[in-house]
Design a protein around this motif. Structure first.
Motif, mmCIF file in Angstrom:
data_model
loop_
_atom_site.group_PDB
_atom_site.id
_atom_site.type_symbol
_atom_site.label_atom_id
_atom_site.label_comp_id
_atom_site.label_asym_id
_atom_site.label_seq_id
_atom_site.Cartn_x
_atom_site.Cartn_y
_atom_site.Cartn_z
ATOM 1 N N LEU A 1 0.859 -1.178 0.000
ATOM 2 C CA LEU A 1 0.000 0.000 0.000
ATOM 3 C C LEU A 1 0.896 1.229 0.000
ATOM 4 C CD1 LEU A 1 -3.073 0.533 0.089
ATOM 5 C CD2 LEU A 1 -2.863 0.783 2.557
ATOM 6 N N ARG A 2 0.564 2.181 -0.849
ATOM 7 C CA ARG A 2 1.308 3.439 -0.921
ATOM 8 C C ARG A 2 0.426 4.545 -0.380
ATOM 9 N NH1 ARG A 2 2.867 4.684 -6.722
ATOM 10 N NH2 ARG A 2 0.617 4.670 -6.898
ATOM 11 N N VAL A 3 0.960 5.288 0.559
ATOM 12 C CA VAL A 3 0.266 6.476 1.053
ATOM 13 C C VAL A 3 1.056 7.682 0.555
ATOM 14 C CG1 VAL A 3 1.419 6.415 3.315
ATOM 15 C CG2 VAL A 3 -0.694 7.691 3.058
ATOM 16 N N THR A 4 0.337 8.622 -0.027
ATOM 17 C CA THR A 4 0.949 9.866 -0.493
ATOM 18 C C THR A 4 0.276 11.018 0.227
ATOM 19 O OG1 THR A 4 1.302 8.874 -2.676
ATOM 20 C CG2 THR A 4 1.555 11.263 -2.505
ATOM 21 N N VAL A 5 1.084 11.876 0.814
ATOM 22 C CA VAL A 5 0.591 13.022 1.566
ATOM 23 C C VAL A 5 1.009 14.285 0.817
ATOM 24 C CG1 VAL A 5 0.632 14.231 3.781
ATOM 25 C CG2 VAL A 5 0.914 11.735 3.715
ATOM 26 N N VAL B 1 0.877 0.300 6.924
ATOM 27 C CA VAL B 1 0.456 1.633 6.485
ATOM 28 C C VAL B 1 -0.821 2.043 7.205
ATOM 29 C CG1 VAL B 1 -0.415 2.985 4.533
ATOM 30 C CG2 VAL B 1 1.639 1.584 4.259
ATOM 31 N N ARG B 2 -1.782 1.141 7.268
ATOM 32 C CA ARG B 2 -3.053 1.483 7.939
ATOM 33 C C ARG B 2 -2.844 1.754 9.425
ATOM 34 N NH1 ARG B 2 -7.216 1.732 4.679
ATOM 35 N NH2 ARG B 2 -7.183 0.539 2.741
ATOM 36 N N LEU C 1 -4.402 6.859 -0.597
ATOM 37 C CA LEU C 1 -3.886 5.500 -0.539
ATOM 38 C C LEU C 1 -4.048 4.847 -1.899
ATOM 39 C CD1 LEU C 1 -5.481 4.240 2.799
ATOM 40 C CD2 LEU C 1 -3.092 4.847 2.420
ATOM 41 N N ASP C 2 -3.018 4.110 -2.318
ATOM 42 C CA ASP C 2 -3.059 3.362 -3.573
ATOM 43 C C ASP C 2 -2.527 1.962 -3.325
ATOM 44 O OD1 ASP C 2 -3.599 5.552 -5.570
ATOM 45 O OD2 ASP C 2 -1.684 6.284 -4.808
ATOM 46 N N VAL D 1 -4.389 13.295 1.775
ATOM 47 C CA VAL D 1 -3.755 12.003 2.029
ATOM 48 C C VAL D 1 -4.480 10.982 1.166
ATOM 49 C CG1 VAL D 1 -3.221 10.235 3.755
ATOM 50 C CG2 VAL D 1 -3.196 12.666 4.408
ATOM 51 N N LEU E 1 -1.820 5.418 9.780
ATOM 52 C CA LEU E 1 -2.777 6.461 9.396
ATOM 53 C C LEU E 1 -3.239 7.360 10.545
ATOM 54 C CD1 LEU E 1 -4.955 4.684 6.677
ATOM 55 C CD2 LEU E 1 -3.071 6.324 6.360
ATOM 56 N N GLU F 1 -0.015 -3.311 3.677
ATOM 57 C CA GLU F 1 -1.270 -2.640 4.002
ATOM 58 C C GLU F 1 -1.443 -2.510 5.514
ATOM 59 O OE1 GLU F 1 -6.088 -2.786 3.240
ATOM 60 O OE2 GLU F 1 -4.806 -4.251 2.217
#
Length: 126
Positions: free
Chosen positions: A9-13, A82-83, A100-101, A98, A86, A79
């Protein structure tokens, strides 16, 4: 050395480079917290132009060099990890975006000068 391959999982802020947390750049706080949380990695990218919810365009062009340029912090891990991170982003990011992908990690290799889990430095892979 952490190994991460396969589904992730990719998180982009997306924030402004002038956003702060306790008088420090917000992007620095996010990266340090991601590191403390044991996430696989985080990178900060400075944009040259953009706009967000405020609809103000920020740019490096002309006399706008001191404008609040866009910054993207990208974090990739499982995942679950990352979760779990959050809630910290929810605390830190009061203005911004923010996302998620789902992604697939093909290769994740540390530097040669970093010891592996046994303390032995590995060979550099290119």
């Amino acid at each position: 050395m952490t190994r991460l391959t396969g589904n992730a999982l990719r998180v982009t802020v997306f924030i402004g480079e002038n956003d702060t947390w306790h008088h420090k750049p917000l992007y620095t706080e996010i990266v340090h917290r991601a590191h403390t949380a044991g996430l696989a990695g985080a990178s900060v990218f400075r944009g040259i132009e953009g706009f967000g919810a405020s609809s103000l365009i920020h740019t490096t062009r002309l006399l706008s060099l001191s404008e609040d340029l866009p910054v993207a912090i990208v974090i990739v891990d499982t995942e679950e990890r990352v979760r779990a991170f959050l809630p910290q982003l929810d605390e830190l990011v009061t203005e911004g975006l923010v996302i998620l992908d789902d992604c697939e990690v093909i290769r994740y290799v540390g530097r040669a000068d970093e010891p592996d889990e046994t303390g032995v430095k590995g060979k550099r892979s290119l």
